[in-house]
Design a protein around this motif. Structure first.
Motif, PDB file in Angstrom:
ATOM      1  N   ALA A  31     -52.328  31.253   3.093  1.00  0.00           N
ATOM      2  CA  ALA A  31     -53.058  30.413   2.141  1.00  0.00           C
ATOM      3  C   ALA A  31     -53.115  31.063   0.770  1.00  0.00           C
ATOM      4  CB  ALA A  31     -54.473  30.146   2.663  1.00  0.00           C
TER       5      ALA A  31
ATOM      6  N   SER B 213     -53.441  29.534   6.402  1.00  0.00           N
ATOM      7  CA  SER B 213     -54.660  30.332   6.554  1.00  0.00           C
ATOM      8  C   SER B 213     -54.379  31.768   6.125  1.00  0.00           C
ATOM      9  CB  SER B 213     -55.147  30.266   8.010  1.00  0.00           C
ATOM     10  OG  SER B 213     -54.119  30.680   8.890  1.00  0.00           O
TER      11      SER B 213
ATOM     12  N   ALA C 251     -61.417  24.205   9.643  1.00  0.00           N
ATOM     13  CA  ALA C 251     -61.708  25.573   9.222  1.00  0.00           C
ATOM     14  C   ALA C 251     -61.836  26.509  10.426  1.00  0.00           C
ATOM     15  CB  ALA C 251     -62.971  25.609   8.378  1.00  0.00           C
TER      16      ALA C 251
ATOM     17  N   MET D 200     -58.391  27.107  12.058  1.00  0.00           N
ATOM     18  CA  MET D 200     -57.544  28.061  11.353  1.00  0.00           C
ATOM     19  C   MET D 200     -58.017  29.495  11.592  1.00  0.00           C
ATOM     20  SD  MET D 200     -55.322  26.052  10.167  1.00  0.00           S
ATOM     21  CE  MET D 200     -55.726  24.985  11.573  1.00  0.00           C
ATOM     22  N   GLN D 201     -59.325  29.699  11.678  1.00  0.00           N
ATOM     23  CA  GLN D 201     -59.854  31.029  11.959  1.00  0.00           C
ATOM     24  C   GLN D 201     -59.472  31.465  13.373  1.00  0.00           C
ATOM     25  OE1 GLN D 201     -61.570  33.238   9.804  1.00  0.00           O
ATOM     26  NE2 GLN D 201     -60.941  34.545  11.518  1.00  0.00           N
TER      27      GLN D 201
ATOM     28  N   ASP E  31     -55.981  32.603  13.324  1.00  0.00           N
ATOM     29  CA  ASP E  31     -55.865  33.928  12.719  1.00  0.00           C
ATOM     30  C   ASP E  31     -56.347  35.019  13.667  1.00  0.00           C
ATOM     31  OD1 ASP E  31     -54.859  32.813  10.422  1.00  0.00           O
ATOM     32  OD2 ASP E  31     -56.735  32.912   9.293  1.00  0.00           O
TER      33      ASP E  31
END
Length: 413
Positions: free
Chosen positions: A165, A234, A290, A293-294, A297
């Protein structure tokens, strides 16, 4: 055909193709047909011809041309002909009379302005199959913009499907739009030739670079239009924002390892990271972008931390032993020296003398497992040969040369 050229008895043997293309998509399409046995006549403009002759990749040239040209124009003959002149067009019209295929990639309306559009040429030869490649299509607000690969990738959203990102958009380093368009036009031309065998009539096939890369993204674009919460880039370096983790590339102590679709439970056991099992069961709702995406990751970071502790060969062997899809990330040096690669390379000889290694044709036919190949033509190398073969007299050919309507290679004049 040049009697000294290798005889190619491929499935398109006997077909005559007029190649009015430049750059990549068009020349790759016609080269593919040449590898299948068709006689490809590359019609080049005076003053330099196809600009890929001198538009290099990293400054690399071979036999006086850029490698970009010699890799996209093998199995062709070169004719220099001024299609902006009445006399040049008349020559093309004569060649069209017994041609099977013509391929062009002019910008919209240029072909009709020159008088070499499908309507004009099909009136001369109703059996002609006419292939066109454009950047953005023949209408719409973008129709006159340059159809260059990076620009089309950027326009169609492809560059936002990978990377971080915080980083720049992630374009492909390859000319993937051009290559895709070349394949589509080849398929269209071959289908039209099959149809002609039934109906006796040719037709026009149109492919745009935008439509080609949209087809390549059909899964991503359809998925995007089918959800209210599409994935985004992300913090972790994603190979594709659309693929479930741990899909991606990871650093090891001495290289990099690519992981494809793998079961997180199995991966957790094999590499000894039990937290991956917990992460698998805690996937957020699709609508919570959100959090999703976390989560992605977190998985990437957990796998990355473990793979960074050992050599890439260790992980490749261990994961493969347990049926997990993975592969070592090679550079060109390692890839080209790998024993698996050798069957897909070939050695060719150029007409100026000298050999070079390149990629072999990707399509193999049982009736001709090893197609006859010849190197790319020198600029205007076959002008006289082609014109005489089209039925022009020696006097007519000499006049075309004298008037600079056609140009022969210097030593052939």
């Amino acid at each position: 055909m040049n009697e000294h050229a290798p005889r190619n008895r491929g499935p398109l043997t006997g077909l005559k193709v007029l190649d009015l293309t430049i750059a990549l998509a068009g020349p790759m399409c016609t080269q593919r047909m040449g590898e299948m046995g068709a006689d490809i006549i590359k019609v080049e403009a005076p003053g330099g011809g196809d600009f890929s002759r001198y538009s290099t990749m990293a400054g690399v040239t071979k036999f006086g041309d850029a490698t970009t040209f010699i890799t996209l124009n093998r199995n062709k003959r070169s004719l220099i002909l001024d299609l902006k002149s009445d006399a040049g067009r008349e020559v093309l019209y004569r060649m069209v009379k017994d041609a099977d295929v013509l391929v062009q990639n002019f910008r919209p309306r240029v072909a009709s302005k020159l008088g070499i559009d499908f309507a004009t040429l099909s009136a001369i030869n109703p059996r002609l199959v006419y292939g066109s490649i454009s950047g953005y299509g023949e209408d719409g607000p973008m129709k006159d913009r340059p159809g260059q690969d990076l620009l089309v990738q950027s326009f169609t959203g492809l560059t936002m499907n990978a990377g971080r990102a915080s980083g720049l958009p992630h374009a492909s380093p390859l000319y993937m739009v051009d290559v895709s368009a070349s394949h589509l036009l080849t398929e269209g031309v071959l289908a039209a030739l099959v149809a002609r065998g039934i109906t006796g009539r040719g037709q026009e096939i149109k492919v745009s670079m935008v439509s080609a890369i949209m087809e390549m993204q059909i899964q991503e674009l359809t998925s995007y239009m089918s959800t209210e919460a599409p994935p985004t880039r992300s913090a972790s370096p994603q190979v594709s924002i659309w693929m479930e983790p741990p899909y991606g590339i990871y650093a090891c102590t001495d290289g990099h390892l690519a992981l494809a679709q793998v079961d997180l439970n199995v991966l957790a056991e094999v590499i000894g990271v039990p937290a991956l099992k917990t992460l698998k069961t805690s996937r957020p709702k699709q609508t919570d972008s959100a959090a999703l995406m976390q989560w992605r990751d977190d998985i990437y970071n957990a796998v990355a931390a473990k793979l960074a502790t050992d050599r890439v060969a260790h992980w490749d062997e261990l994961l493969t032993e347990h049926g997990l899809w993975c592969g070592v990330v090679n550079n060109y040096e390692r890839f080209l020296s790998h024993p698996q690669t050798q069957r897909y390379l070939t050695t060719m000889t150029h007409s100026k003398g000298g050999e070079y290694r390149t990629v072999a044709p990707a399509i193999r036919f049982s009736e001709q497992p090893t197609p006859a190949l010849r190197g790319s033509p020198r600029y205007g190398e076959h002008s006289r040969e082609v014109l005489l073969g089209a039925g022009l007299s020696v006097a007519e050919v000499d006049k075309l040369f004298a008037d600079r309507v056609a140009v022969a290679q210097l030593e052939d004049v």
